[in-house]
Design a protein around this motif. Structure first.
Motif, short mmCIF file in Angstrom:
data_model
loop_
_atom_site.label_atom_id
_atom_site.label_comp_id
_atom_site.label_asym_id
_atom_site.label_seq_id
_atom_site.Cartn_x
_atom_site.Cartn_y
_atom_site.Cartn_z
N LYS A 1 56.43 24.93 38.01
CA LYS A 1 56.20 24.37 36.68
C LYS A 1 56.49 25.47 35.65
O LYS A 1 56.11 26.63 35.86
N PRO A 2 57.11 25.11 34.54
CA PRO A 2 57.54 26.15 33.56
C PRO A 2 56.40 27.06 33.13
O PRO A 2 56.57 28.30 33.12
N GLU A 3 55.24 26.49 32.81
CA GLU A 3 54.16 27.35 32.32
C GLU A 3 53.64 28.27 33.43
O GLU A 3 53.16 29.37 33.16
N ASP A 4 53.73 27.82 34.68
CA ASP A 4 53.31 28.66 35.79
C ASP A 4 54.29 29.82 35.99
O ASP A 4 53.88 30.95 36.25
N PRO B 1 45.48 30.65 27.42
CA PRO B 1 45.77 29.23 27.20
C PRO B 1 47.23 28.97 26.85
O PRO B 1 47.79 29.62 25.99
N ILE B 2 47.82 28.03 27.54
CA ILE B 2 49.20 27.62 27.24
C ILE B 2 49.24 26.14 26.89
O ILE B 2 49.83 25.74 25.91
N ALA B 3 48.56 25.35 27.71
CA ALA B 3 48.68 23.90 27.50
C ALA B 3 47.30 23.23 27.40
O ALA B 3 46.42 23.74 26.73
N GLY B 4 47.13 22.09 28.06
CA GLY B 4 45.94 21.25 27.91
C GLY B 4 44.66 21.87 28.46
O GLY B 4 44.64 23.04 28.82
N PRO B 5 43.60 21.09 28.51
CA PRO B 5 42.25 21.60 28.77
C PRO B 5 42.09 22.34 30.09
O PRO B 5 41.43 23.37 30.13
N THR B 6 42.64 21.86 31.18
CA THR B 6 42.49 22.59 32.43
C THR B 6 43.80 23.11 32.95
O THR B 6 43.87 23.70 34.00
N GLU B 7 44.87 22.89 32.21
CA GLU B 7 46.15 23.35 32.74
C GLU B 7 46.25 24.86 32.78
O GLU B 7 47.06 25.40 33.53
N ASN B 8 45.45 25.52 31.97
CA ASN B 8 45.48 26.97 32.03
C ASN B 8 44.40 27.50 32.97
O ASN B 8 44.14 28.68 33.00
N LYS B 9 43.80 26.62 33.73
CA LYS B 9 42.83 27.05 34.72
C LYS B 9 43.45 27.00 36.11
O LYS B 9 44.32 26.19 36.39
N ALA B 10 42.94 27.90 36.95
CA ALA B 10 43.48 27.97 38.31
C ALA B 10 42.38 28.32 39.29
O ALA B 10 41.31 28.80 38.89
N ASP C 1 43.58 18.58 36.03
CA ASP C 1 44.87 19.20 36.25
C ASP C 1 44.60 20.69 36.41
O ASP C 1 43.69 21.24 35.81
N LEU C 2 45.40 21.34 37.21
CA LEU C 2 45.25 22.77 37.40
C LEU C 2 46.62 23.40 37.53
O LEU C 2 47.62 22.71 37.70
N ALA C 3 46.63 24.73 37.46
CA ALA C 3 47.90 25.44 37.61
C ALA C 3 48.48 25.22 39.00
O ALA C 3 47.78 24.84 39.94
N PHE C 4 49.78 25.44 39.14
CA PHE C 4 50.46 25.37 40.44
C PHE C 4 50.13 24.04 41.12
O PHE C 4 50.08 23.00 40.48
N ASP C 5 49.90 24.12 42.43
CA ASP C 5 49.49 22.92 43.18
C ASP C 5 47.98 22.95 43.43
O ASP C 5 47.50 22.37 44.40
N HIS C 6 47.24 23.62 42.54
CA HIS C 6 45.83 23.84 42.82
C HIS C 6 45.00 22.57 42.76
O HIS C 6 43.96 22.48 43.39
N PHE C 7 45.48 21.59 42.00
CA PHE C 7 44.73 20.33 41.99
C PHE C 7 44.80 19.66 43.36
O PHE C 7 43.80 19.16 43.88
N GLU C 8 45.95 19.73 43.94
CA GLU C 8 46.14 19.17 45.29
C GLU C 8 45.26 19.91 46.30
O GLU C 8 44.65 19.31 47.20
#
Lengths: 247, 247
Positions: free
Chosen positions: B90-93, B36-45, B143-150
């Motif tokens: 993205k910095p966290e990525d 985990p780095i950031a919000g609820p799904t930001e650390n998911k990919a 939200d997801l890591a990288f462009d994974h939401f897209e």
DNA sequence: CCAAAAGTGTTGAAGTTACACCCATGC
DNA sequence: GCATGGGTGTAACTTCAACACTTTTGG
């Protein structure tokens, strides 16, 4: 557009473009010719080349298309990635790659795009390693370099599918046209006849064309009314889509 | 499968998999968690990784999915290539890439795939760099890591479009199910309610389901007939497609 | 007896398909 | 006047959308 940072070719990724045009001989596809080695279309290929390492895929497709054919400002739609490890390994393809690529044995994945253009507005001019750029009727294409025949089939499939939910023709017909041109276009793409009266009814209901209240002249038959696309409705339906063209 | 020749990672090309499952909580997507780095799904990919240089794209997707989640024998369908030069920046990525990749700054193009699986038959087991593999309801993913939401949105779009011309559900429902399960599945995918009677009429006309002449037991309401898919008709319609599901 | 989901039919509107003849023009 | 493609309407059929009540079970 192309960033200035690195600007180094990525030897592992290429892009290929399937450009469709249309005229009295039906649906055409733009091919480049490399020096003849084998049969009638075996020395023909889709316009395509390696991308730069810092280049967006869509930008790369536009750049490569321009470099090989001179065509610019074309909206390209992605078909997908083609990446069989054997896609470049036909003997005549390998020979050709050796003459134009720095790393001819590199395994290359290609991202394919397709587009529709008005043949009268875009006159391709071969350059770079393209010896020639030619329009070939789609149904006459039997074989192409690399896996390009497979890519062409995928493009056709996607085009036919698009036809069902979006208007088409704006980029394939001249500004003014007659309804039978549009009719022939749809028949060419779908590869089967469509009933004339039903076709006209459907097109009229979509509201994408409007008559100029002018007639053809010099034709040896009843002159047809001349039409243009209603750009507003056309664009709207491009965005919104519709359920089914109904054929 | 994987050839033995080189077996070297291609630092420029990856594959990502959008795996859909379905249960009483609706349509789910399989995600892996990194620390985990950031919000609820930001650390998911999405499960994904670099491919090997001599590996077919489809094979690579299957391998990566297996390595990260343990899932095997899944039919993956290509969504397309995603290659914005900024997609990993993205910095966290970037921080995360530095911890798992040999060349963390390399520009990577990803080929995305999607699939539908029966959650009961495929229990994902995280391994490799995946800390965890979890099912998340699609509508909760923000939200997801990288462009994974897209990529997820593109997968959903393709799935919804597929729904119109091909049967779906065989890989998402258990062997035996009731019609309201299938009904809910279609509603989940389309994201809107479908009329019960019209839905049933349509499904029955397609001929893809058949009743076992057994009833549910233990339910606090009128028990439903239990159905299974008619595999023959299902496969045939998968191949042939149909015009429009009609909703 | 209450709550919950299952199951079922009809109707009006819209859309689809198939089909044949007369018209305006150039030669 | 003949060949060519332009242009038009209808009828039978299928599909679609909207809508409400009865049934069976568990608790």
């Amino acid at each position: 557009m192309i960033s200035k940072k690195m600007h180094k070719l990525n030897p592992k990724i290429s892009t290929d473009c399937v450009i469709f045009g249309f005229d009295e001989d039906g649906l055409q596809v733009l091919l480049i010719e490399r020096k003849p080695i084998a049969g009638p279309t075996e020395n023909k290929a889709l316009p395509g080349d390696l991308i730069f390492d810092d280049e967006d895929l869509d930008d790369a497709a536009n750049r490569v298309l321009k470099e090989l054919t001179g065509l610019t400002d074309i909206f390209l739609e992605q078909i997908g990635a083609f990446g069989s490890p054997e896609r470049l390994s036909k003997p005549e393809d390998k020979k050709w790659l050796e003459s134009v690529r720095q790393y001819p044995d590199e395994r290359v994945i290609t991202i394919a795009y397709y587009s529709l253009v008005n043949k009268n507005l875009y006159q391709p001019q071969a350059s770079s390693f393209a010896q020639n750029a030619v329009w070939v009727p789609v149904e006459q294409v039997e074989d192409l370099a690399f896996d390009h025949f497979e890519i062409l089939q995928a493009a056709l499939k996607q085009l036919r599918s698009k036809l069902r939910t979006q208007p088409i023709g704006f980029n394939l017909l001249p500004e003014n046209f007659v309804l039978s041109d549009l009719h022939k276009l749809y028949e060419s793409i779908l590869g089967r006849p469509l009933d004339k009266r039903n076709f006209r009814r459907k097109i009229n209901k979509l509201g994408i064309v409007e008559s100029l209240n002018k007639k053809q002249t010099g034709v040896p038959h009843k002159p047809s009314l001349i039409y243009k696309f209603n750009e507003g409705n056309y664009e709207r339906l491009m965005k919104e889509g519709y359920d089914n063209f109904g054929f």
